[in-house]
Design an enzyme around this catalytic site. Structure first.
Site, PDB file in Angstrom:
ATOM      1  N   ARG A   1       0.986  -1.334   0.086  1.00  0.00           N
ATOM      2  CA  ARG A   1       0.033  -0.007  -0.037  1.00  0.00           C
ATOM      3  C   ARG A   1       0.926   1.350   0.039  1.00  0.00           C
ATOM      4  NH1 ARG A   1      -2.228   1.616   4.628  1.00  0.00           N
ATOM      5  NH2 ARG A   1      -1.504  -0.280   5.486  1.00  0.00           N
TER       6      ARG A   1
ATOM      7  N   CYS B   1       9.518  -1.054  24.776  1.00  0.00           N
ATOM      8  CA  CYS B   1       9.959   0.644  25.239  1.00  0.00           C
ATOM      9  C   CYS B   1       9.870   0.863  26.749  1.00  0.00           C
ATOM     10  CB  CYS B   1       9.170   1.591  24.733  1.00  0.00           C
ATOM     11  SG  CYS B   1       7.251   1.167  24.518  1.00  0.00           S
TER      12      CYS B   1
ATOM     13  N   SER C   1       0.948   6.775  23.279  1.00  0.00           N
ATOM     14  CA  SER C   1       1.596   6.405  22.143  1.00  0.00           C
ATOM     15  C   SER C   1       2.175   5.006  22.070  1.00  0.00           C
ATOM     16  CB  SER C   1       2.607   7.400  21.623  1.00  0.00           C
ATOM     17  OG  SER C   1       3.678   7.712  22.507  1.00  0.00           O
ATOM     18  N   GLY C   2       2.358   4.584  23.180  1.00  0.00           N
ATOM     19  CA  GLY C   2       2.808   3.043  23.390  1.00  0.00           C
ATOM     20  C   GLY C   2       1.917   1.989  22.909  1.00  0.00           C
TER      21      GLY C   2
ATOM     22  N   HIS D   1       7.424   7.270  28.475  1.00  0.00           N
ATOM     23  CA  HIS D   1       7.142   6.572  29.525  1.00  0.00           C
ATOM     24  C   HIS D   1       7.945   6.945  30.675  1.00  0.00           C
ATOM     25  CE1 HIS D   1       4.799   3.989  26.903  1.00  0.00           C
ATOM     26  NE2 HIS D   1       5.407   2.921  26.870  1.00  0.00           N
TER      27      HIS D   1
ATOM     28  N   ASN E   1       9.451   7.298  24.495  1.00  0.00           N
ATOM     29  CA  ASN E   1       8.989   5.753  24.227  1.00  0.00           C
ATOM     30  C   ASN E   1       9.410   5.183  22.728  1.00  0.00           C
ATOM     31  OD1 ASN E   1       6.532   7.323  24.821  1.00  0.00           O
ATOM     32  ND2 ASN E   1       5.692   5.590  23.772  1.00  0.00           N
TER      33      ASN E   1
END
Ligand code: 11C
EC number: 1.2.1.11
Length: 350
Positions: free
Chosen positions: A40, A130, A160-161, A259, A332
């Site tokens: 893609r 992370c 966002s982890g 984090h 992270n």
């Protein structure tokens, strides 16, 4: 000849950070840098070190001539394709969880166990989770001096982890609660999210805005989550302490990226605050933000976007011998993912 580097998953969240890291390095040891992604994304152009680079589709031939292939893709894609890259002669450095606990795959944090990059019978090197990574530079420095014996950790993990879905969800929740007097009655945040049309299906299992959620990762046996077990198993492997006693509680907080961890670490030998400060100051990838009298300590908002691990609130435990308590913050998506993977590649290139 300068080695060829491939980035698999070049258009994803971590792949994008990887390219940013490469673009901001003073110099890089690579000849060609090949960007690989799904069919893609093939054909898309991305600027790498000032030149347009066209993304190629993931296929066995994409690895021909590649010396080091960095994988920033989901577990199942890595599980299938890292061995393909290795069979074509590349060293695969994998940021997924697919190979971390494989005894024939080293799990590397260059500040702690760089020498392990040479022990790779499968041609694959793994990059840690992370959450584990965010405290490894600090723990590695302390372990070398004092001998780590026990570790009790609470994480404060950013949205966002959980990937782009996590980022999108936190932004949407913050918008839904903004300017409202919420958090005063049980369930009022959840009601506001529902009223704003947000699905009850969330990557976080509970509202994250105006909240903390004591759950990260997937469900494992006996009440543990996958994140908590990763912290335990990966810390043992990276530090080379198979019997290390570890207990982790992983918590999601309404922070976008970076984090944090509260660490309670017990050592074989006597520790002191002065020695710990000296060790942290001497570690080039650590910034010591620890000035008790002037209220200096690390926070995610002050750390996000940077490479080092920030350490602060360092204390000698009052009631536990040979024990230090401290707080760490690390981006992270950078040291926790793209940066450490890239540093493994730099270590190999040396
Ligand atoms: C989180 N630490 O914060 C996870 C994300 O094993 O690479 C990374 C999962 C992994 O949700």
């Amino acid at each position: 000849m300068a080695p060829t580097l491939a980035i698999v998953g070049a258009t994803g969240a971590v792949g994008t950070v990887m390219i940013d890291i490469i673009n901001n390095r003073d110099s890089v040891p690579w000849g060609e840098i090949r960007l690989i992604a799904s069919q893609r994304s093939a054909g898309k152009k991305i600027t790498v070190r000032g030149e347009d680079n066209t993304v190629v589709a993931l296929a066995p031939e994409a690895f021909d001539g590649v010396d080091i292939a960095l994988f920033d893709v989901p577990d199942e894609i890595s599980a299938e394709w890292a061995p393909v890259a290795a069979s074509r002669g590349a060293v695969a450095v994998d940021n997924s969880g697919a190979f971390r606990m494989d005894p024939e795959v080293p799990l590397v944090v260059p500040e702690v166990n760089a020498e392990k990059v040479h022990e790779r019978p499968k041609g694959i090197i793994a990059n840690p989770n992370c959450t584990t990574l965010s405290m490894m530079a600090a723990l590695g420095a302390l372990h070398r001096e004092f001998g780590l014996r026990e570790l009790v950790v609470s994480s404060y993990q950013a949205a966002s982890g959980a990937g782009q879905d996590g980022i999108d969800r936190l932004y949407a929740e913050l918008e839904a609660v903004a300017g409202k007097q919420l958090g005063v009655r049980a369930g009022d945040v959840a009601e506001a999210l529902a009223e704003a049309g947000l699905s009850a299906e969330t990557p976080f299992k509970a509202p994250l805005a105006l909240n903390v959620v004591p759950w990260a990762g997937s469900r494992k046996d006996d009440g543990w989550t996958s994140e908590e077990l990763k912290v335990r198993n990966e810390s043992r492997k990276i530090l080379g302490i198979p019997e290390l006693k570890v207990s982790a509680t992983c918590v999601r907080v309404p922070v976008l990226t970076t984090h944090s961890l509260a660490v309670h670490a017990t050592f074989e030998r006597e520790v002191s605050l002065e020695q710990a400060h000296k060790l942290f100051s001497e570690q080039p990838t650590i910034v010591l933000d620890d000035d008790h009298d002037n209220g200096v300590f690390p926070t995610p908002a002050a750390v996000v976007g940077g490479d080092p691990t920030h350490v602060g609130r360092v204390r000698q435990a009052l009631d536990f011998p040979n024990t230090l308590d401290f707080f760490v913050c690390g981006d992270n998506l950078r040291k926790g993912a793209a940066l450490n993977t890239y540093e493994i590649a730099e270590t190999l290139a040396k």
